[in-house]
Write a protein that holds these residues in place. Structure first.
Motif, PDB file in Angstrom:
ATOM      1  N   GLN A 302       0.947  -1.150   0.053  1.00  0.00           N
ATOM      2  CA  GLN A 302       0.043   0.028   0.064  1.00  0.00           C
ATOM      3  C   GLN A 302       0.955   1.237   0.071  1.00  0.00           C
ATOM      4  O   GLN A 302       1.823   1.181   0.536  1.00  0.00           O
ATOM      5  N   SER A 303       0.169   2.323  -0.489  1.00  0.00           N
ATOM      6  CA  SER A 303       1.090   3.643  -0.769  1.00  0.00           C
ATOM      7  C   SER A 303       0.033   4.592   0.149  1.00  0.00           C
ATOM      8  O   SER A 303       0.443   5.571   0.373  1.00  0.00           O
ATOM      9  N   ASP A 304      -1.118   4.252   0.439  1.00  0.00           N
ATOM     10  CA  ASP A 304      -2.149   4.835   1.166  1.00  0.00           C
ATOM     11  C   ASP A 304      -1.681   4.350   2.712  1.00  0.00           C
ATOM     12  O   ASP A 304      -1.842   3.356   3.045  1.00  0.00           O
ATOM     13  N   ILE A 305      -1.356   5.428   3.472  1.00  0.00           N
ATOM     14  CA  ILE A 305      -1.033   5.179   4.875  1.00  0.00           C
ATOM     15  C   ILE A 305      -2.041   4.495   5.695  1.00  0.00           C
ATOM     16  O   ILE A 305      -1.848   3.628   6.370  1.00  0.00           O
ATOM     17  N   ARG A 374      -3.386  11.165   1.721  1.00  0.00           N
ATOM     18  CA  ARG A 374      -3.192   9.863   2.532  1.00  0.00           C
ATOM     19  C   ARG A 374      -2.111   9.140   1.874  1.00  0.00           C
ATOM     20  O   ARG A 374      -1.515   8.162   2.185  1.00  0.00           O
ATOM     21  N   SER A 375      -1.564   9.621   0.895  1.00  0.00           N
ATOM     22  CA  SER A 375      -0.558   9.041  -0.123  1.00  0.00           C
ATOM     23  C   SER A 375       0.578   9.244   0.379  1.00  0.00           C
ATOM     24  O   SER A 375       1.212  10.576   0.348  1.00  0.00           O
ATOM     25  N   MET A 376       1.467   8.237   0.781  1.00  0.00           N
ATOM     26  CA  MET A 376       2.921   8.372   1.282  1.00  0.00           C
ATOM     27  C   MET A 376       3.660   8.687   0.324  1.00  0.00           C
ATOM     28  O   MET A 376       4.840   9.376   0.455  1.00  0.00           O
ATOM     29  N   ALA A 572       7.184   5.318  -1.579  1.00  0.00           N
ATOM     30  CA  ALA A 572       6.270   4.006  -1.050  1.00  0.00           C
ATOM     31  C   ALA A 572       6.327   2.930  -1.824  1.00  0.00           C
ATOM     32  O   ALA A 572       6.368   1.956  -1.594  1.00  0.00           O
ATOM     33  N   THR A 573       5.985   3.330  -3.243  1.00  0.00           N
ATOM     34  CA  THR A 573       5.629   2.426  -4.019  1.00  0.00           C
ATOM     35  C   THR A 573       6.749   1.641  -4.478  1.00  0.00           C
ATOM     36  O   THR A 573       6.780   0.426  -4.682  1.00  0.00           O
ATOM     37  N   SER A 574       8.150   2.559  -4.706  1.00  0.00           N
ATOM     38  CA  SER A 574       9.262   1.727  -5.390  1.00  0.00           C
ATOM     39  C   SER A 574       9.930   0.917  -4.187  1.00  0.00           C
ATOM     40  O   SER A 574      10.446   0.017  -4.527  1.00  0.00           O
ATOM     41  N   PHE A 575       9.684   1.252  -2.958  1.00  0.00           N
ATOM     42  CA  PHE A 575      10.267   0.695  -1.761  1.00  0.00           C
ATOM     43  C   PHE A 575       9.734  -0.688  -1.537  1.00  0.00           C
ATOM     44  O   PHE A 575      10.409  -1.625  -1.277  1.00  0.00           O
ATOM     45  N   SER A 576       8.501  -0.862  -2.222  1.00  0.00           N
ATOM     46  CA  SER A 576       7.987  -2.335  -1.722  1.00  0.00           C
ATOM     47  C   SER A 576       7.818  -2.887  -3.044  1.00  0.00           C
ATOM     48  O   SER A 576       7.069  -4.013  -3.521  1.00  0.00           O
ATOM     49  N   GLU A 577       8.520  -2.492  -4.404  1.00  0.00           N
ATOM     50  CA  GLU A 577       8.252  -3.258  -5.680  1.00  0.00           C
ATOM     51  C   GLU A 577       9.015  -4.528  -5.604  1.00  0.00           C
ATOM     52  O   GLU A 577       8.020  -5.393  -6.478  1.00  0.00           O
TER      53      GLU A 577
END
Length: 660
Positions: A302-305, A374-376, A572-577
């Protein structure tokens, strides 16, 4: 007379529940701005100050009480009861509710939310009171009435911003899922009524003569009805969108307290039955570990906190369910130590989760209040401007990851001991739960590192984030209070264990109280103190070293780029890719991209949205197919009388053939 009433702790608890229920009512009548909200906050604080000492006193002394309400209702006696199991679940209500009420003064002030604040405050109090009455009700019909009030109050709170389409969709899913769960509870209490002859709750272990098949139906009805409220997968479909779209102080009480009503219901139902077969424990263990694993995998994407925290709640409820399953396996196999560890872990983690999850939702509300998103992926660098919120979020993140010296470590440690303790015992297969739990913990650390890093570290990714300010005191106080409780319960776990111990004695056969825990709780205190001492010494040493030398400031190394910008940071998105690629078969994502074309390409766009797999790939398509079926059946209704007579004739012929 009032003095005598106040000397009875059980009456004080019931008076406090009444005060909670009425706390938001003045705001509906008072027109003066913010006065109603302040009265509600004062009532919430007063109710908790009255109730919590009484609850703790009753738990430590083993006291219990029951009251018969003089209401002439058709379903029998309206009995309320306070026993250790009920009292232990009242604690989160009277801790989180006043914190949320105080927090709302800064997060959802009447001055800027004049139209929505009074009903929000009213239903906030009504929700807390309904949850309290759910755990003290001793009549099935009475219980369902309060359960419904709780569900509807949660719905109205969730719909605070009903002008948004996403909120309305979340509200519809919540309402439908809640009432599907209620249908299972109707089955449960109907079966209990059939076998006991009354809607009153059976005494502990009283259903001795219930057939094994009926007992299993009762178990599955409780698991479906209460499990859907607790958020056990795959019954969790309402949870992520509801917790993400509700105001943050509402999300805090929904996640920190309302999910526990499902856990309470499961434990209460199990206590009615004198014996529980081994496979019930296996079902709960597998369901719990699956829920924990898939919940945290979905959270990591998720990128939404707030969605991340919502999926994390599914993970933690899964851990609690798995611990109850371990307790049932221990009971069925007469492994007293295993049963004791499992039930202790379940009750302790229930209490701990009700502390650190509201804390994290409050922190999420603070950063949303500051950044407006809400988007990290649009946050970052908030630690410089919001130091106290950052510290509170760090405490909550460490606690929820199950790391020392915070409280999450203690409860998960008991579950690890239960798993590893069976490596050389009669049930070595249970040891397989340990690596699953470790995997869940590892992904949880990754997810919370992403949350903390993308939100608070690095550089700001938006203008509003770069100009944000710290949350007001009314929001910081509840966060600080919960952070202190998380730290205190981790450093001195004897206190929460003392509150949990009477519940073990009140649920016989789930865990024998004649044996002691195989772990001295003092080792947690010693370990936590050693860790804090080491960390403090290291921090002082680094501070001393910094003071000795000259300090120079420069921009962060930009990997050779001449003009690095905040857009080049890990989002946040690239971190969990990478993790998303590993779990793509169970946690799907939707990617919408506008390609880059031509020698002078224009603006492009990439949208990344994790799906709710069960809802989007399973339930909604099924509902669409059913809807299409009803659409074609609707053509049978066209208003022509002669055709209706033909239908009746065909139906009559079919009935005659069937009867013959």
């Amino acid at each position: 007379m009032l003095h005598n009433l106040m000397r009875d702790p059980s009456l004080v608890v019931l008076i406090s529940i009444t005060l909670v229920a009425l706390s938001g009512a003045p705001g509906l009548l008072i027109k003066k701005q913010s006065l109603g909200q302040r009265i509600a906050t004062a009532a919430a604080l007063l109710a908790s100050l009255l109730a919590l000492p009484s609850i703790v006193f009753m738990l430590l002394t083993g006291a219990s009480a029951s009251y018969l309400l003089a209401l002439n209702l058709p379903f029998g006696e309206c009995l309320l009861g306070l026993d250790p199991l009920s009292l232990s679940f009242l604690i989160p209500i009277f801790v989180v509710f006043p914190c949320g009420s105080l927090y709302a003064n800064g997060y959802w002030p009447s001055a800027s939310h004049r139209s929505s604040e009074p009903p929000l405050t009213f239903f906030y109090g009504l929700l807390a009171a309904a949850m309290a009455l759910v755990v003290v009700a001793r009549n099935g019909a009475f219980f369902l009435m309060f359960w419904e009030v709780m569900a509807l109050s949660g719905f109205f709170l969730l719909m605070a911003e009903h002008d948004k389409g996403e909120v309305r969709r979340a509200g519809v899913v919540y309402l439908v899922a809640s009432h599907v769960g209620v249908a299972a509870l109707f089955l449960l209490f109907s079966l209990l009524r059939f076998h006991t002859g009354s809607f009153l709750f059976p005494a502990r272990g009283a259903l001795q003569h219930v057939d094994a098949v009926i007992a299993s139906v009762i178990f599955f009805a409780a698991l479906a009805g209460f499990g859907s409220k607790a958020g056990i997968m795959p019954l969790h479909i309402w949870l992520p969108s509801a917790h993400a779209n509700a105001p943050s102080h509402v999300s805090a009480i929904l996640s920190g307290v309302m999910l526990k009503m499902g856990i309470y219901g499961i434990l209460r139902t199990l206590s009615f039955l004198p014996q529980r077969p081994l496979w019930w424990g296996a079902v709960l263990l597998v369901a719990g570990l699956s829920s924990a694993l898939f919940g945290i995998c979905a959270a990591s994407l998720q990128s939404d906190i707030k969605r991340l925290l919502a999926y994390s709640s599914i993970e933690n409820v899964g851990i609690i369910a798995a611990a109850i399953g371990v307790a049932l396996i221990g009971e069925a196999t007469h492994a007293d130590r295993l049963a004791l560890l499992g039930l202790t872990a379940a009750l302790l983690h229930t209490l701990n989760h009700s502390l650190f999850k509201p804390l994290l939702f409050f922190c999420a509300g603070s950063v949303m209040h500051a950044t407006g998103t809400r988007s990290m992926d649009r946050m970052g660098g908030l630690a410089k401007r919001m130091p106290w919120s950052t510290l509170a979020a760090l405490c909550g993140a460490v606690a929820i990851c199950g790391l020392p010296p915070f409280n999450g470590f203690v409860s998960e440690f008991f579950l690890y001991v239960a798993f590893f303790g069976e490596a050389m015992g009669d049930h070595p297969y249970l040891t397989l739960g340990a690596p699953v739990l470790a995997l869940v913990g590892g992904i949880a650390v990754l997810s919370l590192v992403k949350l903390f890093g993308a939100t608070f570290l690095g550089s700001a990714r938006s203008e509003r984030g770069a100009a944000c300010h710290e949350a007001p005191l009314s929001m910081l106080l509840p966060m600080g209070f919960l952070a202190l409780l998380c730290a205190g319960a981790g450093v001195y776990p004897q206190a929460p264990l003392a509150l949990v111990a009477p519940v073990l004695a009140a649920v016989p056969a789930l865990a024998p109280v004649a044996i002691a825990l195989p772990i001295d709780p003092r080792i947690f205190a010693w370990g936590a103190c050693a860790l804090l001492l080491t960390g403090g010494t290291l921090a002082l040493f680094l501070r001393w070293r910094t003071a000795q030398g000259t300090t120079s400031q420069a921009a962060t190394w930009g990997c050779g780029y001449l003009r690095p910008t905040s857009r080049m940071q890990y989002s946040a998105t690239s971190f969990s890719e990478f993790l998303a690629s590993l779990t793509s078969r169970v946690t799907r994502t939707t990617v919408r991209a506008v390609g880059v074309e031509g020698y002078a390409p224009g603006a492009s766009r990439l949208e990344y949205e994790p799906e709710e797999t069960v809802l989007d790939r399973g339930i909604l398509p099924a509902f669409r197919m059913i809807g299409k079926g009803f659409y074609y059946m609707r053509k049978l209704q066209h208003g022509q009388v002669q055709l209706y007579m033909l239908y009746m004739f065909v139906a009559l012929v079919l009935l005659m053939v069937w009867v013959r």
